[in-house]
Design an enzyme around this catalytic site. Sequence first.
Site, PDB file in Angstrom:
ATOM      1  N   GLU A 103       2.781   4.880  -4.352  1.00  0.00           N
ATOM      2  CA  GLU A 103       2.984   5.622  -5.516  1.00  0.00           C
ATOM      3  C   GLU A 103       4.415   6.360  -5.525  1.00  0.00           C
ATOM      4  OE1 GLU A 103      -1.005   5.019  -4.219  1.00  0.00           O
ATOM      5  OE2 GLU A 103       0.368   6.112  -3.361  1.00  0.00           O
TER       6      GLU A 103
ATOM      7  N   ASP B 181      -8.710   4.609  -3.141  1.00  0.00           N
ATOM      8  CA  ASP B 181      -9.620   5.021  -1.941  1.00  0.00           C
ATOM      9  C   ASP B 181     -10.722   5.694  -2.623  1.00  0.00           C
ATOM     10  OD1 ASP B 181      -7.780   3.905  -0.251  1.00  0.00           O
ATOM     11  OD2 ASP B 181      -6.720   6.001   0.089  1.00  0.00           O
TER      12      ASP B 181
ATOM     13  N   ASP C 175       0.972  -1.407  -0.084  1.00  0.00           N
ATOM     14  CA  ASP C 175       0.128   0.003  -0.136  1.00  0.00           C
ATOM     15  C   ASP C 175       0.953   1.200   0.060  1.00  0.00           C
ATOM     16  OD1 ASP C 175      -2.365   1.261   0.040  1.00  0.00           O
ATOM     17  OD2 ASP C 175      -2.834   1.110   2.069  1.00  0.00           O
TER      18      ASP C 175
END
Length: 861
Positions: A457, A526, A454
């Site tokens: 990026e 999200d 998670d």
Amino acid sequence: MMKKITFESKKQMQSSALYLLALILIFISWQGLTRDYINHQLSGNTLAVRTSDGIVEINALNQSAFEVHYQPIGFKQLPSFAIDTVSTSNNKDERNLTVVDSAKALTLSSKFLVAIINKSPFNIRYTKPNGEYIAAEELGLFTQQPQAVIPKVTVKTDVIKLPVDNEVIEVKDLNVEPPIEFTLGFRFKLQPQEKIVGGGQRVLGMDRRGQKMPLYNRAHYGYEDQSNQMYYGLSAIMSSNKYIIVFDNSANGELDIAHDEADILQFSAVGGRTSYLIIAGDSYPKLIENLVDVTGKQPLPPRWSLGNIASRFGYHSEQEARAVVQKYHDEDFPLDAIVFDLYWFGPDIKGHMGNLNWDKIAFPTSVAMIKDFKAQGVNTIMITEPFILTSSSQWQSAVENSALMKNAQGQPEKFDFYFGNTGLVDVFDEKSQDWFWQYYQQLAEQGVAGWWGDLGEPEVHPANGLHNFAGGKVTGDEVHNAYGHKWAEMVFKRLQKFQPETRPFILMRSGFIGSQRYGMVPWTGDVSRSWGGFKPQVELALQMSVLGLSYIHSDLGGFAGDGPIDKELYIRWLQYGVFQPVYRPHAQENAKPEPIFHDTETKDILREYVKLRYQLMPYIYSLSIENSLTGMPIMRPMFFEDESKLDLIDEKDSYFYGDALLVAPVTEQGARSVEVNLPTGVWFNFWNDKRYLGNQKVTIAAPLDQTPVLVRGGAFIPMVEAVQSTKDYNTKNLTLHYYADTSVKSSSALMYNDDGKDPNSLANSDYEKLTFNAEQQGNNLSLNLQQAGDFSGMPASRKLSVVIHHYGDNSAKIKVNNKAIKLVANQQQFTDHSIAAWYDSSANQLQIKAEWNKTVNITIN
């Protein structure tokens, strides 16, 4: 000299100033640009062209794909991230390249792709061998040395001064940010009629022409029905003219698809590799196959990962997790995995990230818990993040082992973000990977079966922080978009060595073109827990799937939101999830995303859908194998159906799930019907067999317990009985549904099967292929079923039930392998026989039972 320009309105000033900035940037970028041919040499599969500013290499990766690598003097080059060097080097396909040299051009030809290289000015045009135009560079590579970039704009209260040549343009009453200092890029011509998909995760509509997109992977928390920048930007486009261009560059950049300039595709970046791939194909599926042939095919996931996954943010304790798994069993919901979010390593959201060890207070017998879950067919998936907080138990170890991104002084780059003060694991560095991997290995030894990366990026990535990579230092901005890609590569390759008999399952929120070859299972981030968040999920999935990342899926039910769960929205989203690649409800902890915690009506509706997911597992798993063999997406856009209709590219509300099923999710609150543009042919409502003629818009009823799903006339759908988990999955008893229609003269389908866990099953041909064929002339129908191939544990024979939908004759003469079978009078007699036939008049279905070894021939007259 001061040249003053007066504007009549602030809006006019802003648009004009920004236009001037763009012109100046282009002007400076192209100043002094000269590139002329000097000589060339063909060696193997590579044509090297020497030009006045460096070498240009054209490497034939296969017969339909070229890598074009400009190497201007003085520019740092990074290795390719997009190209699967293993598969391309192992590809023994002889390219048979030819080069024809003329006074004005070089022509490089492979079997399916031709590059025509104009010598002066230097640029490249691409055609098919028959001369049919594919695409062309408008300028090719443009570059500017860092010292030559546009100076930062001088901003005062009401004046902005832009230096152009020896003049200064003054614009009053304007406050704009200076542009990103792009140092390189490519420009291509677009034809007026072309439609373009690409750019990865964006909510912009399917046709991305006219859009300008940041190429900088970034979280967009709580997005809804519009977003220009998200978790997984892809520097690639697919054209309706049947070509793909991949800009093999990981740096902070921008993709402009005829936004600033009509009919110009422009890629720009702050640095990175100056290369692109161009790929051609005669159809969209073949185009994708050619893409994954050079960027890598998705390895098969473990079959359990296609089942129901329990997940939330998050389970605070072992007691809570055990209770959730038990409730799934008590409520009669199948379950194959449970995900542990960040509470497994700390009791609070902030301050603990980077501990990378179980919180023994909350999870006192974690290893026993994992083992107990596994015995019930429930696999354990663990979250990890690349951030090591200075407050975490592993900070000192990370520093001592030089595992973190550095600053210019060679010290760990520390910064603040939501979870605390932190450093970032340098996944580009082998020694840093060694340190990070030890924690994965410990968890794998404990029995953890799946991995969730998670915030990759990365969510915060210092632009000038330094990574060790490719024998030198690279900045965060140069490799930002490849961070998740390298992280997935690390986990995948090291798991392959540590557990060579296991298929890795790797959820990852961000990556790059080609990340699928590392088992990447991305999701759409999200998303808002709202109707606005639900509506774009099909578009997001299709945009990723056509560029190789087929396992894209959403947090079912939606993730981000402060209010209570909307019952109707929740039901509709989880219904849609059955026809996604991965089934994983997930939400913030103020909402319980697991269906077992909802009211009786919701549970009763969704229990049947989760079980349907398991009943469809032969069909779903076959799509996975097909994807690994050919790259064919699991979710497929409507424009695959009729490639001559460009308007189908705009269809973003319905899609194909495999070849047989057309799905149109209900994304409007209160809707009890959906309008669907049916392709040509005959279609049947999955729930009641209602027949529709295609090539028209139809209204499909959608009561709360039905999401619109249509079956193609002539389709085969293999199914089994639902099981508690795929641990008990077997195809010994197989039900084969065939959707008959006299308008469909012939049809065929494939079902694949293996043991669901061998990572080498496809490479070693340890799988079986079941072929279904149908021929129909009037009311005479013949079905031919063939089995080929084998694997350890394969059923020696099968009990087969064939259900022929839309068959209206109860006096048929039926033969199975040339033996006549009489129709029995009722369902009970049918159930009592191992070989029998029964006509269900209420459903207008003919059902046939038979034994299946290698071949079954059924004739119905």
